[in-house]
Design a protein around this motif. Structure first.
Motif, PDB file in Angstrom:
ATOM      1  N   VAL A 138      -1.120  -8.002  -8.185  1.00  0.00           N
ATOM      2  CA  VAL A 138      -2.600  -8.130  -8.838  1.00  0.00           C
ATOM      3  C   VAL A 138      -3.485  -7.120  -6.364  1.00  0.00           C
ATOM      4  O   VAL A 138      -2.806  -7.333  -5.444  1.00  0.00           O
ATOM      5  N   ILE A 139      -3.874  -6.114  -7.091  1.00  0.00           N
ATOM      6  CA  ILE A 139      -4.258  -5.317  -6.022  1.00  0.00           C
ATOM      7  C   ILE A 139      -5.684  -5.412  -6.134  1.00  0.00           C
ATOM      8  O   ILE A 139      -6.676  -4.654  -7.406  1.00  0.00           O
ATOM      9  N   HIS A 140      -6.798  -6.192  -5.480  1.00  0.00           N
ATOM     10  CA  HIS A 140      -8.086  -6.295  -4.977  1.00  0.00           C
ATOM     11  C   HIS A 140      -8.468  -6.626  -6.260  1.00  0.00           C
ATOM     12  O   HIS A 140      -9.406  -6.044  -6.831  1.00  0.00           O
ATOM     13  N   LYS A 141      -7.572  -7.704  -6.797  1.00  0.00           N
ATOM     14  CA  LYS A 141      -8.696  -8.401  -7.839  1.00  0.00           C
ATOM     15  C   LYS A 141      -8.483  -8.208  -9.400  1.00  0.00           C
ATOM     16  O   LYS A 141      -8.267  -7.839  -9.978  1.00  0.00           O
ATOM     17  N   LEU A 144      -5.363  -2.053   5.062  1.00  0.00           N
ATOM     18  CA  LEU A 144      -4.547  -1.127   4.800  1.00  0.00           C
ATOM     19  C   LEU A 144      -5.336  -1.848   3.282  1.00  0.00           C
ATOM     20  O   LEU A 144      -5.426  -3.671   3.201  1.00  0.00           O
ATOM     21  N   PRO A 145      -4.738  -1.187   1.600  1.00  0.00           N
ATOM     22  CA  PRO A 145      -4.948  -1.718   0.920  1.00  0.00           C
ATOM     23  C   PRO A 145      -3.837  -2.737   0.641  1.00  0.00           C
ATOM     24  O   PRO A 145      -2.230  -2.615   0.461  1.00  0.00           O
ATOM     25  N   VAL A 146      -4.504  -4.411  -0.314  1.00  0.00           N
ATOM     26  CA  VAL A 146      -3.530  -5.096  -0.025  1.00  0.00           C
ATOM     27  C   VAL A 146      -3.198  -5.503  -1.268  1.00  0.00           C
ATOM     28  O   VAL A 146      -3.578  -5.672  -2.935  1.00  0.00           O
ATOM     29  N   ILE A 147      -2.048  -5.088  -1.995  1.00  0.00           N
ATOM     30  CA  ILE A 147      -0.785  -5.624  -2.765  1.00  0.00           C
ATOM     31  C   ILE A 147      -0.086  -6.916  -2.989  1.00  0.00           C
ATOM     32  O   ILE A 147       0.808  -7.109  -1.791  1.00  0.00           O
ATOM     33  N   ILE A 148      -0.439  -7.745  -3.924  1.00  0.00           N
ATOM     34  CA  ILE A 148      -0.012  -9.222  -3.988  1.00  0.00           C
ATOM     35  C   ILE A 148       1.413  -9.044  -5.585  1.00  0.00           C
ATOM     36  O   ILE A 148       1.230  -9.209  -6.075  1.00  0.00           O
ATOM     37  N   PHE A 177      10.127  -3.796  -8.671  1.00  0.00           N
ATOM     38  CA  PHE A 177       8.789  -3.980  -8.143  1.00  0.00           C
ATOM     39  C   PHE A 177       8.879  -3.677  -6.388  1.00  0.00           C
ATOM     40  O   PHE A 177       8.379  -2.819  -5.612  1.00  0.00           O
ATOM     41  N   HIS A 178      10.616  -4.361  -5.597  1.00  0.00           N
ATOM     42  CA  HIS A 178       9.748  -4.662  -4.945  1.00  0.00           C
ATOM     43  C   HIS A 178      10.773  -3.185  -3.907  1.00  0.00           C
ATOM     44  O   HIS A 178       9.697  -2.786  -2.594  1.00  0.00           O
ATOM     45  N   THR A 179      11.162  -2.473  -5.046  1.00  0.00           N
ATOM     46  CA  THR A 179      11.744  -0.955  -4.174  1.00  0.00           C
ATOM     47  C   THR A 179      10.754  -0.709  -4.087  1.00  0.00           C
ATOM     48  O   THR A 179      10.156   0.109  -2.837  1.00  0.00           O
ATOM     49  N   VAL A 180       9.552  -0.310  -5.236  1.00  0.00           N
ATOM     50  CA  VAL A 180       8.183   1.081  -4.994  1.00  0.00           C
ATOM     51  C   VAL A 180       7.545  -0.205  -3.567  1.00  0.00           C
ATOM     52  O   VAL A 180       7.274   1.032  -2.871  1.00  0.00           O
ATOM     53  N   LEU A 181       7.271  -1.044  -3.711  1.00  0.00           N
ATOM     54  CA  LEU A 181       6.310  -1.653  -3.111  1.00  0.00           C
ATOM     55  C   LEU A 181       6.803  -1.514  -1.290  1.00  0.00           C
ATOM     56  O   LEU A 181       5.929  -1.579  -0.541  1.00  0.00           O
ATOM     57  N   GLU A 201       1.039   2.879   3.568  1.00  0.00           N
ATOM     58  CA  GLU A 201       0.167   2.795   2.308  1.00  0.00           C
ATOM     59  C   GLU A 201      -0.774   1.885   2.047  1.00  0.00           C
ATOM     60  O   GLU A 201      -1.636   1.674   1.351  1.00  0.00           O
ATOM     61  N   ILE A 202       0.107   0.673   2.104  1.00  0.00           N
ATOM     62  CA  ILE A 202      -0.384  -0.540   1.360  1.00  0.00           C
ATOM     63  C   ILE A 202       0.393  -1.507   2.332  1.00  0.00           C
ATOM     64  O   ILE A 202       1.158  -1.341   2.894  1.00  0.00           O
ATOM     65  N   LEU A 203      -0.277  -2.929   2.242  1.00  0.00           N
ATOM     66  CA  LEU A 203       0.344  -4.012   3.141  1.00  0.00           C
ATOM     67  C   LEU A 203       0.665  -4.110   2.073  1.00  0.00           C
ATOM     68  O   LEU A 203       0.004  -5.502   0.880  1.00  0.00           O
ATOM     69  N   TYR A 204       2.201  -5.173   1.824  1.00  0.00           N
ATOM     70  CA  TYR A 204       2.997  -5.492   1.048  1.00  0.00           C
ATOM     71  C   TYR A 204       2.775  -6.832   1.300  1.00  0.00           C
ATOM     72  O   TYR A 204       3.443  -7.721   2.047  1.00  0.00           O
ATOM     73  N   VAL A 205       2.726  -7.311  -0.337  1.00  0.00           N
ATOM     74  CA  VAL A 205       2.657  -9.471   0.596  1.00  0.00           C
ATOM     75  C   VAL A 205       3.532 -10.179  -0.325  1.00  0.00           C
ATOM     76  O   VAL A 205       3.172  -9.715  -2.043  1.00  0.00           O
TER      77      VAL A 205
END
Length: 346
Positions: A138-141, A179-183, A196-200, A208-212
């Motif tokens: 989920v990237i900002h909705k 930073l932009p949040v990617i959940i 997914f984990h490797t990329v994020l 680049e992102i805040l990974y959650v």
């Protein structure tokens, strides 16, 4: 020899049949009742519960543990449950000492972190998850379960509302927060999670992102979570009632109590002997006896003459008592000293 062998076979066959019948009768005659308490949510994977245990230790240990078990769930398909359990403990042992390993085993036994996993599952259900996705972000909705769409959704992410992060969320270690949040919603240990984990994680390390990460199980098992620490007792009450005339019992009881009182000394008087000698005054003696017994219950201050040589009198009574009863008497006197001093005058 042949006949003897046949006889032995016949006896063994009869014995086996008798034992089987005996076992079936014993099983059928058993009155044991077993019960278990199940939660409303499905059983959760031990690997995810282990990760939550690590998260309580530190966020750093959580992500270190995650790196070692990225695709560990694939072994669950080939290994037994016990072997998989030991494999998880072995992986956790790389970051925990023996004491914490024992605590982890205890947490497994009571399924202490299962509610936490279910909490993340509920959060994922509120998104809701895209159809047919083992894992999604989920990237900002905006939702997607395709890795190649992440870059596209990140371009205008800052123009959309920033997601709310919970206290229990697992944030990838980074020096920046704005930073932009990617959940990522995924089940740790699966191949989909690993991709997914490797990329994020690479994007998070590059700033680049805040990974959650939030736990998400696409296909929960049908079996409900059994809760530990609950006992159930089955009480069987007899409904058989018996009629009993208690008038005779009461009379006998009163008579026995009265006889016991008569033999005791009451403030220096032996009323049993007095009533034998002066039978015509029996009613008066009984009334006087009751008065003395009732007066014993009142804690009236002792007179001066009643306090004389109390220690000597107490020691004298104890010494004159048989050895086996001396300790008992000393305990009785010490615990009821004022009452004994007034009533018995030692």
């Amino acid at each position: 020899m042949a006949e003897a062998a046949n006889v032995v076979r016949l006896l063994l066959g009869s014995t086996t049949l008798w034992l089987s019948l005996f076992g079936s009768e014993t099983a059928s005659a058993s009155k044991a009742v077993t019960a278990h308490l199940a939660a409303k949510w499905p059983e959760t994977p031990l690997l995810l519960e282990a990760s939550e245990f690590m998260a309580e230790e530190s966020n750093e240990k959580f992500w270190q543990f995650l790196e070692t078990v990225k695709e560990l769930a694939i072994y669950k398909q080939t290994e037994s449950d016990y072997s998989y359990y030991n494999l998880i403990l072995k992986k956790a042992g790389q970051f925990l000492d023996n004491l914490h390993i024992n605590l982890l085993k205890f947490a497994f036994s009571i399924r202490a972190y299962s509610p936490t996993i279910q909490m993340f599952q509920q959060i994922a259900a509120d998104e809701p998850p895209p159809d047919g996705c083992d894992a999604f972000v989920v990237i900002h909705k905006k939702h997607t379960c395709k890795i190649n769409e992440i870059k596209k959704l990140l371009k205008k992410a800052t123009s959309r509302p920033r997601p709310y992060l919970f206290k229990g969320d697992h944030k990838f270690p980074t020096s920046k927060e704005n930073l932009p949040v990617i959940i990522l919603y995924a089940e740790m240990g699966t191949r989909a999670f690993g991709k997914f984990h490797t990329v994020l994680s690479e994007k998070a390390q590059n700033g680049e992102i805040l990974y959650v990460l939030r736990h998400y199980i696409q296909k929960p098992v049908s079996q409900k979570m059994c809760l530990s620490g609950y006992g159930v007792e089955l009480s069987i009450k007899s409904t058989e009632y018996k009629a009993l005339d208690d008038t005779q019992v009461k009379t006998v009881t009163n008579a026995s109590v009265e006889d016991e009182v008569e033999t005791k000394e009451v403030q220096g008087f032996l009323f049993g002997k007095l009533k034998e000698r002066y039978s015509h005054l029996r009613d008066n003696l009984t009334a006087f006896q009751k008065y003395l017994i009732e007066s014993n219950k009142e804690m009236i201050p002792l007179k001066v003459w009643e306090l004389q040589d109390l220690s000597f009198q107490a020691a004298s009574q104890i010494m004159s008592t048989p050895v086996y009863d001396a300790i008992k008497l000393m305990k009785d006197i010490s615990q009821n000293f004022p009452l004994k001093a007034r009533n018995d005058r030692m």
